[in-house]
Design an enzyme around this catalytic site. Structure first.
Site, PDB file in Angstrom:
ATOM      1  N   GLU A 132       0.777  -1.060   0.056  1.00  0.00           N
ATOM      2  CA  GLU A 132       0.029   0.110   0.040  1.00  0.00           C
ATOM      3  C   GLU A 132       0.792   1.256  -0.007  1.00  0.00           C
ATOM      4  OE1 GLU A 132      -3.222  -0.187   2.789  1.00  0.00           O
ATOM      5  OE2 GLU A 132      -3.619  -2.348   2.211  1.00  0.00           O
ATOM      6  N   HIS A 168     -17.334 -10.581   6.958  1.00  0.00           N
ATOM      7  CA  HIS A 168     -15.767 -10.052   7.447  1.00  0.00           C
ATOM      8  C   HIS A 168     -15.173 -10.714   8.490  1.00  0.00           C
ATOM      9  CE1 HIS A 168     -13.184  -6.268   8.567  1.00  0.00           C
ATOM     10  NE2 HIS A 168     -12.905  -6.786   7.130  1.00  0.00           N
ATOM     11  N   GLU A 211     -11.729  -9.678   9.840  1.00  0.00           N
ATOM     12  CA  GLU A 211     -10.213  -9.246  10.148  1.00  0.00           C
ATOM     13  C   GLU A 211      -9.352  -9.828  10.932  1.00  0.00           C
ATOM     14  OE1 GLU A 211      -8.833  -6.186   8.844  1.00  0.00           O
ATOM     15  OE2 GLU A 211      -7.119  -7.278  10.066  1.00  0.00           O
ATOM     16  N   HIS A 256      -8.177  -8.686   1.746  1.00  0.00           N
ATOM     17  CA  HIS A 256      -7.645  -7.077   1.890  1.00  0.00           C
ATOM     18  C   HIS A 256      -6.072  -7.643   2.923  1.00  0.00           C
ATOM     19  CE1 HIS A 256     -10.233  -4.018   0.974  1.00  0.00           C
ATOM     20  NE2 HIS A 256     -10.826  -5.183   0.470  1.00  0.00           N
ATOM     21  N   GLU A 257      -4.973  -6.671   2.472  1.00  0.00           N
ATOM     22  CA  GLU A 257      -3.713  -6.911   2.980  1.00  0.00           C
ATOM     23  C   GLU A 257      -3.400  -8.242   2.519  1.00  0.00           C
ATOM     24  OE1 GLU A 257      -6.001  -5.848   5.475  1.00  0.00           O
ATOM     25  OE2 GLU A 257      -5.798  -3.831   4.687  1.00  0.00           O
ATOM     26  N   GLU A 292      -9.706   3.568   0.486  1.00  0.00           N
ATOM     27  CA  GLU A 292      -9.507   4.005   2.111  1.00  0.00           C
ATOM     28  C   GLU A 292      -8.521   5.077   2.290  1.00  0.00           C
ATOM     29  OE1 GLU A 292      -8.030   0.674   4.375  1.00  0.00           O
ATOM     30  OE2 GLU A 292      -6.575   0.112   2.955  1.00  0.00           O
TER      31      GLU A 292
HETATM   32  C1  NOJ Z   1      -8.016  -2.574   6.100  1.00  0.00           C
HETATM   33  C2  NOJ Z   1      -8.927  -2.891   5.156  1.00  0.00           C
HETATM   34  O1  NOJ Z   1      -8.283  -2.569   3.775  1.00  0.00           O
HETATM   35  C3  NOJ Z   1     -10.106  -1.888   5.227  1.00  0.00           C
HETATM   36  O2  NOJ Z   1     -11.140  -2.240   4.069  1.00  0.00           O
HETATM   37  C4  NOJ Z   1     -10.905  -2.510   6.361  1.00  0.00           C
HETATM   38  O3  NOJ Z   1     -12.066  -1.847   6.482  1.00  0.00           O
HETATM   39  C5  NOJ Z   1     -10.220  -2.487   7.600  1.00  0.00           C
HETATM   40  N1  NOJ Z   1      -8.988  -2.921   7.481  1.00  0.00           N
HETATM   41  C6  NOJ Z   1     -10.495  -3.269   8.983  1.00  0.00           C
HETATM   42  O4  NOJ Z   1     -10.700  -4.561   8.678  1.00  0.00           O
HETATM   43 CA    CA Z   2      -5.821  -2.004   3.378  1.00  0.00          CA
END
Ligand code: NOJ
Ligand code: CA
Length: 683
Positions: free
Chosen positions: A181, A383, A385, A464-465, A489
């Protein structure tokens, strides 16, 4: 010796430059099907293997080293003998379940080179398989089963790319804390440092190349490191374990790839990496539907609502229902709700061990929300994370997917927010933590574990990531999208906003690797504290055509989206799945206009993005079907506007008829873009 000389003479007559000065053995060569690209390999004076490539008789890659350094034995670099070679060819057309185009042609000539090392170097065997296409090349190392070698402990890979012509490179730094990123840099090729791939280069003669890899499975991703001048070599992402890659034999490495094209369109309309991946391993994946979605996301990024439970918690049952209502009313298939689960309450960065993937926050009722969604004909998008803690995630993975599947969730966005090197993986002993890289071998293994587990439950994954994309969507078509670059973002917080040329750079760099969940559609054009985006309103629509993904978000909050009914109607209509896609105007890092045909109708869509320089383009509608009149609805930057002031919201709307062969003059504002729908006549 005589035989070698004869072979050399034969090659010269055949027009393949053998680089005789470096080659100490007769080069073994193979051309692409139409003869444009010619690749050779030979051993140099130290019996090291080198490859090189000519395009139309001109050197493109000078003799470049191949091999590996190991942590537990002599390197696989010197002392080789070429014991033989084989050739093959392929010409196949295969169908994608979803994508930028329905049919993909895979047309190549192949060269397989067999090698053995001298006894004082270990007597080990290795093969290298090259595929030479008219628009690129790929090669991989194949380590066959052999008595003297059961496991390879790779310290690093020494695959070189010595680019001959001078030119310009677009690249982002590899191996730095912010993973993928970072902003892209534009420099002369000989000023690149260490780069993630794809690295895109425009050579002074106009040739466009992109160096990357395909089918990254159970191996570390590589960064492309400049050694000197324009000579680059692979350097593998690190591992906590000493060797960057550990593999039992037999195994094949990922393909090392280079797209080669005469122009920007040839670089973009190029399926090299997909062709080098294995066919679909999942069978019928019609349970995944390309789609558009909304979510509570933008307000959380801006800081209005929180992921954590508390007075400003975003993921409440009530709010989820409001978003589901809006989605149903405006034709969105999914609603993404982040922060629905337990574990966000501390500073979750670095506390990924706290996340539960099966327990909901107190004010979020998963069953009630998914029942409501079903009644509305919309899906909740799940989701997960992880905060980079894959030990905790893997321990819950099966239960987590099972739970979502049981309530009808069939797409999950995953996330690995942690600095580079901050992936917490389980070790061999209970409680042992191993710190890994987002692009190291362990994380590459992790991603496939998630994708395969999800597939079992008919769930699609949006990572993501992530680790970079290498075309694995062909083999695992439920790995539908990922982030892997600076997405929308970054515009939520003014200080980090993406510059106006960012998206026009992504088209020719990050997007070459595969679909991106960029999340366009911030129609208010503002982030936190009303800081404006470097974008006009038309550009937000153009992003749906410039940055391909089979899942496309309309990222803004629903109260903002509701204020732009005409734009919302375009987003409702624009497909996320295409029969064909063409770059009809473009220049790397400056602008990109695509024409794409809907996979489910005869309609076409045209549009894309611009950088900070106003420009006028002449678009040729040669792609349309002859004899049909299409009704065009055009969303274009109003004359004289700029992303730099409040004029950024002004759109010139127009409707007109267009036919094959028509020409349209399109003005793009600084930071601008355009989008149009070309509706085919009803049959
Ligand atoms: C980074 C992600 O790219 C983003 O889309 C997400 O909302 C946040 N992390 C939290 O998980
Ligand atoms: Ca991200």
């Amino acid at each position: 010796m005589k035989a070698n000389l004869f072979a050399l003479a034969g090659l010269i007559l055949a027009g393949l430059a053998p680089h005789a000065a470096t080659a100490q053995t007769a080069p073994v060569c193979r051309s692409s099907p139409d003869g444009t690209n010619a690749l050779c390999v030979a051993l140099d004076g130290d019996a090291r293997l080198r490859w090189w490539l000519d395009r139309r008789g001109h050197p493109l890659i000078a003799p470049s080293l191949m091999g590996f350094t190991l942590t537990d034995g002599l390197n696989l670099v010197r002392g080789w003998t070429i014991t033989g070679s084989e050739t093959a060819s392929g010409d196949d057309t295969w169908e994608q379940p979803w994508g930028e185009r329905r049919y993909v042609r895979d047309h190549y000539n192949e060269l397989l080179v067999h090698l053995v090392q001298a006894p004082d170097q270990g007597s080990r065997h290795m093969d290298v398989r090259f595929r030479i296409f008219d628009n690129g090349i790929g090669f991989r190392y194949e380590l066959p089963k052999q008595a003297a070698l059961t496991t390879l402990h790779i310290a690093d890979e020494v695959t070189e790319f010595a680019v001959v012509p001078k030119g310009t490179a677009w690249w982002e730094t590899g191996g730095e804390w912010n993973r993928y990123e970072q902003l892209y840099q534009k420099t002369p090729i000989d000023a690149v440092a260490t780069a993630h791939t794809p690295v895109t280069m425009r050579l002074d003669d106009g040739t466009h190349i992109a160096i990357h890899e395909a089918a990254l499975v159970d191996y570390a991703a590589y960064w492309l490191k400049r050694e000197d001048g324009q000579r680059f070599r692979t350097t593998l992402a690190p591992s906590s374990q000493g060797p960057r890659v550990t593999r039992d034999l037999p195994f094949n490495t990922p393909w090392r790839t280079m797209r080669i094209a005469d122009d920007a369109a040839g670089l973009v309309e190029n399926d090299l990496e997909l062709n080098l991946n294995d066919p679909n391993a999942l069978g019928d994946v019609s349970w995944f539907k390309p789609q558009k979605y909304i979510g509570i996301w933008w307000n959380m990024l801006k800081g209005d609502w929180t992921w954590a439970e508390g007075p400003r918690h975003g993921a409440t049952t009530q709010r989820a229902k409001e978003y589901l209502d809006f989605a149903a009313a405006h034709g969105f298939s999914g609603v993404l709700i982040e922060g629905w689960d337990k574990g966000w309450n501390s500073n979750w960065l670095g506390h990924g061990a706290d996340f539960s993937y099966t327990r909901s926050a107190d004010d979020f009722n998963l069953k009630a929300v998914t029942d409501y969604a079903r009644a509305k004909g919309v899906k909740l998008i799940g989701h997960h994370e992880t905060g980079g803690n894959i030990a905790n995630y893997e321990a819950q993975l099966d239960d987590a997917m099972k739970l979502y599947a049981s309530v009808g969730v069939n797409m999950v966005k995953t996330g690995y927010v942690a600095d580079a090197g901050g992936i917490e993986a389980p070790g061999d002993r209970p409680g042992e933590v191993r710190m890994e890289w987002h692009d190291g071998q362990r994380q590459v293994q992790h991603h496939l574990k998630v994708v395969e587990t999800a597939a079992k439950y008919h769930i699609a994954i949006d990572t993501h990531e992530p680790v970079k994309d290498t075309g694995l969507r062909r083999t695992y078509p439920n790995w539908v999208a990922r982030e892997g670059a600076r997405g929308m973002e970054y515009n939520a917080h003014g200080a980090y906003s993406n510059p106006p040329e960012h998206e026009a750079t992504l088209v020719y760099t990050r997007m070459l690797s595969g679909p991106m969940d960029f999340t366009p559609g911030v129609l208010s054009l503002e982030g936190d504290l009303h800081v404006p985006l470097a974008s006009t309103l038309a550009k937000q629509l153009g992003l749906y055509l410039a940055l391909y993904s089979p899942i496309q978000m309309a990222a803004d909050s629903i109260d903002h989206l509701a204020q732009y009914p005409r734009e919302l109607e375009f987003i409702r209509q624009v497909p996320a799945d295409w029969a064909q896609s063409h770059l009809i105007a473009g220049s790397v890092g400056e602008y990109a206009i695509f024409a794409r045909q809907d996979r489910n109708s005869a309609d076409w869509y045209v549009g894309g993005v611009n950088d900070a320089t106003a420009r006028t383009l002449t678009l040729h509608f040669d792609f349309l079907d002859a004899g049909k009149t299409y009704r065009a609805t055009i969303y274009q930057d109003a004359p004289g506007i700029t992303y730099l002031d409040d004029s950024r919201h002004r759109i010139a709307y127009a409707t007109r008829d267009v036919k094959k062969g028509d020409v349209l003059t399109l003005w793009l504002a600084p930071g601008g873009g355009a989008a149009m729908r070309l509706a085919a006549p009803k049959p």
